[in-house]
Design a protein around this motif. Structure first.
Motif, short mmCIF file in Angstrom:
data_model
loop_
_atom_site.label_atom_id
_atom_site.label_comp_id
_atom_site.label_asym_id
_atom_site.label_seq_id
_atom_site.Cartn_x
_atom_site.Cartn_y
_atom_site.Cartn_z
N LYS A 256 -52.95 24.61 66.42
CA LYS A 256 -52.50 23.83 65.26
C LYS A 256 -51.93 22.47 65.69
O LYS A 256 -52.12 21.47 65.00
CB LYS A 256 -51.45 24.62 64.47
CG LYS A 256 -52.04 25.79 63.70
CD LYS A 256 -50.97 26.55 62.92
CE LYS A 256 -51.60 27.72 62.15
NZ LYS A 256 -50.55 28.50 61.41
N ARG A 257 -51.25 22.44 66.83
CA ARG A 257 -50.75 21.15 67.33
C ARG A 257 -51.92 20.25 67.73
O ARG A 257 -51.88 19.03 67.51
CB ARG A 257 -49.82 21.35 68.54
CG ARG A 257 -48.49 21.99 68.22
CD ARG A 257 -47.76 21.27 67.10
NE ARG A 257 -47.32 19.91 67.49
CZ ARG A 257 -46.84 19.02 66.65
NH1 ARG A 257 -46.76 19.29 65.35
NH2 ARG A 257 -46.45 17.82 67.07
N SER A 258 -52.95 20.84 68.29
CA SER A 258 -54.15 20.08 68.64
C SER A 258 -54.80 19.51 67.38
O SER A 258 -55.21 18.34 67.35
CB SER A 258 -55.14 20.96 69.39
OG SER A 258 -56.33 20.28 69.69
N GLN A 259 -54.88 20.32 66.33
CA GLN A 259 -55.44 19.84 65.06
C GLN A 259 -54.59 18.71 64.48
O GLN A 259 -55.12 17.72 63.97
CB GLN A 259 -55.53 21.00 64.07
CG GLN A 259 -56.60 22.03 64.39
CD GLN A 259 -56.62 23.16 63.39
OE1 GLN A 259 -55.56 23.69 63.02
NE2 GLN A 259 -57.81 23.53 62.93
N PHE A 260 -53.28 18.88 64.57
CA PHE A 260 -52.38 17.86 64.03
C PHE A 260 -52.60 16.52 64.73
O PHE A 260 -52.77 15.48 64.09
CB PHE A 260 -50.92 18.30 64.19
CG PHE A 260 -49.93 17.22 63.93
CD1 PHE A 260 -49.59 16.86 62.64
CD2 PHE A 260 -49.34 16.51 64.99
CE1 PHE A 260 -48.67 15.83 62.39
CE2 PHE A 260 -48.43 15.50 64.76
CZ PHE A 260 -48.09 15.15 63.45
N TRP A 261 -52.61 16.55 66.07
CA TRP A 261 -52.74 15.30 66.81
C TRP A 261 -54.14 14.70 66.68
O TRP A 261 -54.29 13.47 66.72
CB TRP A 261 -52.37 15.51 68.27
CG TRP A 261 -50.89 15.56 68.49
CD1 TRP A 261 -50.14 16.65 68.87
CD2 TRP A 261 -49.97 14.49 68.29
NE1 TRP A 261 -48.82 16.32 68.92
CE2 TRP A 261 -48.68 15.00 68.57
CE3 TRP A 261 -50.10 13.17 67.89
CZ2 TRP A 261 -47.53 14.20 68.48
CZ3 TRP A 261 -48.96 12.38 67.79
CH2 TRP A 261 -47.70 12.90 68.09
N SER A 262 -55.15 15.54 66.52
CA SER A 262 -56.51 15.00 66.32
C SER A 262 -56.58 14.24 65.00
O SER A 262 -57.26 13.21 64.90
CB SER A 262 -57.55 16.12 66.37
OG SER A 262 -57.49 16.95 65.22
N ARG A 263 -55.86 14.73 63.99
CA ARG A 263 -55.81 14.00 62.72
C ARG A 263 -55.07 12.69 62.88
O ARG A 263 -55.45 11.68 62.29
CB ARG A 263 -55.15 14.87 61.64
CG ARG A 263 -56.00 16.05 61.18
CD ARG A 263 -55.41 16.69 59.92
NE ARG A 263 -54.11 17.29 60.16
CZ ARG A 263 -53.91 18.55 60.51
NH1 ARG A 263 -54.96 19.36 60.68
NH2 ARG A 263 -52.70 19.03 60.70
N GLN A 264 -54.02 12.69 63.68
CA GLN A 264 -53.28 11.45 63.91
C GLN A 264 -54.15 10.42 64.66
O GLN A 264 -54.09 9.23 64.34
CB GLN A 264 -52.01 11.75 64.73
CG GLN A 264 -51.02 12.69 64.06
CD GLN A 264 -50.57 12.16 62.72
OE1 GLN A 264 -50.11 11.04 62.59
NE2 GLN A 264 -50.72 13.00 61.68
N LEU A 265 -54.93 10.91 65.61
CA LEU A 265 -55.82 10.01 66.34
C LEU A 265 -56.87 9.41 65.42
O LEU A 265 -57.23 8.23 65.54
CB LEU A 265 -56.51 10.77 67.47
CG LEU A 265 -55.66 11.21 68.66
CD1 LEU A 265 -56.47 12.10 69.58
CD2 LEU A 265 -55.12 10.00 69.41
N ASN A 266 -57.36 10.20 64.53
CA ASN A 266 -58.48 9.77 63.70
C ASN A 266 -58.02 8.82 62.60
O ASN A 266 -58.82 8.09 62.05
CB ASN A 266 -59.16 10.99 63.06
CG ASN A 266 -60.58 10.69 62.65
OD1 ASN A 266 -61.25 9.89 63.27
ND2 ASN A 266 -61.03 11.33 61.58
#
Length: 511
Positions: free
Chosen positions: A501-511
């Motif tokens: 979930k943290r990976s998903q969160f940060w991937s959204r921030q990157l995008n």
């Protein structure tokens, strides 16, 4: 050209290019009929077509679609493929999430409409099983032959643009899916597939699993090299080349690259160098760009902003030639690299090629020219028209996956990437230059570190199917467990889900 018309169950007609009947006696079983036709007409294009699409065949596009003998193309206007989406649980390549509006490389094949040269079928006669359903036959053929050098595509040009007919695809059963996985992947994947069904769909698929174990994996040692190829497509006109090279702290290695370029039998027009040094008081150390004579124009940009994504995008904005050679600053190659590249380009009618790139003592393992899901941002030659409105995604800066993302942008525009094993580059893997700064990622201080890397999460979220992403998550979790300090399975699962979930969160921030 011969058109084989069927109704999903049997052959109903044979037509010529003018859609006129041909009087040839054939077995009514579709796969058997295709093989029989190939024997009777050994050097012709055979089109298969559901009877609902006969009047919609785009006959004017067939020559451009099948521009050499080693092409298999099909198209499915339906949203449902023969193989169910669960195939994504065990497949990790970028061939499943098809962009149906463009020519897209994939082994997923449809019986609705498609075609292949009869010489391909005749070359593989002893490897084909016509006793299965036609859709199984086609997907099996493409899956196995793609790695042997058959060029496989989803091709919307096979049908006229105003086609409104839709035929519901008869999807494979769960048992057929397990059989396909057992015959076309390593045996362990049928067990992983059954675990995926249980974890994500709460289904126990014991009988399809056990049934599949009685079948052997089919060979992928297929020989298509006997088919001589000469594409009818004109891919290169003037053969002008720009080379783009991002560099930081490697002046001697870069010098050697420039000497290799200067020795080419086909010289590049421009070499675009983007030199980075984050030290604000620094100046360029590439004195030899001006003190020596070079047989090409050097466009040199010096910037204090580090990052290979930014550097390559700066270079792309300066491209003016018909082709672009994406190079690294620590590679070596012989003087025939570019000349031999165009021989291959014209022979196969390709717009993007990936060179074989090996470390100095690395052994070559792949020897067949074939489609690839990889794009090498330091070892590729790309036609400039493919690069219009295409940039490296800055979300991947200082992470992983920017080259894969760039390759997928090109595929989604209708361009294929071809691996060329006979043209080689040596990657010296030079030590990191002395002016690089350590980049602290935004998630570095998180109490729960993201898994996988947010850039990899972003890449897979973008280009994987839902099932591919879930399968990757399960596989990553299983592989990480044996290295984890947490040995209680339930505690580990909870912790891993938090990491995901943290990976998903940060991937959204990157995008």
């Amino acid at each position: 050209m011969i058109i084989l018309v069927h109704d999903n169950n049997k052959v109903v007609a044979l037509l010529n290019v003018n859609l006129e009947p041909i009087d040839v006696s054939l077995n009514k079983h579709i796969a058997t009929a295709l093989i029989d036709l190939s024997k009777q007409f050994p050097k012709t294009l055979i089109i298969w077509c559901h009877e609902a699409f006969v009047q919609s065949i785009n006959t004017t596009a067939l020559q451009s679609v099948f521009h050499h003998k080693r092409i298999l193309a099909s198209y499915n206007p339906s949203v449902v493929n023969y193989l169910p989406n669960q195939i994504g649980y065990i497949d990790r390549e970028f061939f499943l999430k098809i962009k149906t509006s463009v020519s897209y490389p994939t082994w997923l094949t449809s019986s609705n409409i498609g075609g292949v040269n009869s010489s391909v079928i005749n070359s593989l006669l002893h490897q084909l099983n016509p006793k299965v359903s036609f859709d199984y036959f086609l997907n099996s053929l493409a899956k196995r032959a793609m790695v042997a050098g058959l060029f496989c595509y989803s091709e919307p040009k096979l049908l006229q643009e105003n086609t409104s007919a839709i035929v519901e695809t008869q999807q494979a059963s769960v048992s057929d899916l397990f059989l396909f996985v057992k015959q076309h992947y390593k045996w362990v994947w049928v067990f992983f597939l059954s675990i995926s069904y249980f974890v994500y769909e709460k289904k126990i698929v014991l009988f399809p699993l056990l049934k599949s174990l009685f079948f052997k994996q089919l060979s992928t040692d297929l020989n298509l090299e006997v088919l001589s190829i000469q594409s009818t497509k004109t891919t290169s006109d003037i053969k002008t080349i720009d080379v783009i090279i991002p560099t930081i702290g490697r002046k001697q290695y870069l010098y050697d690259v420039l000497r290799d370029l200067a020795a080419q039998t086909l010289l590049p027009n421009n070499v675009i160098i983007v030199e980075q040094n984050p030290l604000m008081e620094s100046v360029s150390e590439l004195y030899y760009l001006k003190t020596e004579d070079w047989p090409f124009t050097i466009k040199h940009t010096f910037t204090h902003q580090s990052g290979v994504v930014n550097a390559r995008n700066i270079a792309l904005s300066q491209v003016r030639s018909e082709w672009v050679f994406f190079a690294d600053d620590d590679i070596r190659f012989d003087k025939y690299l570019l000349e031999h590249s165009f021989k291959t380009i014209n022979q196969f009618g390709i717009s993007i090629l990936n060179y074989l790139c090996l470390l100095p003592n690395q052994k070559q393992l792949f020897f067949r020219l074939q489609q690839t899901s990889i794009f090498g941002s330091g070892c590729s030659l790309v036609k400039s028209e493919a690069l219009k409105a295409t940039l490296f995604n800055s979300a991947f800066e200082f992470g992983f996956g920017e080259d894969s993302d760039f390759g997928m942008q090109l595929r989604n525009k209708g361009y294929d990437v071809i691996f060329v094993p006979h043209i080689k580059i040596t990657h010296l893997k030079a030590p990191i230059g002395g002016y690089r700064t350590i980049v602290k990622q935004r998630w570095a201080d998180d109490a729960i570190q993201p898994k996988p890397s947010p850039t990899i999460q972003l890449l897979y979220q973008t280009y994987f199917t839902d099932q591919q992403l879930l399968g990757y998550k399960l596989l990553l979790g299983l592989r990480s467990y044996k290295h984890s300090a947490i040995k209680n399975p339930m505690t580990y699962i909870k912790y891993f889900n938090k990491q995901w979930k943290r990976s998903q969160f940060w991937s959204r921030q990157l995008n």
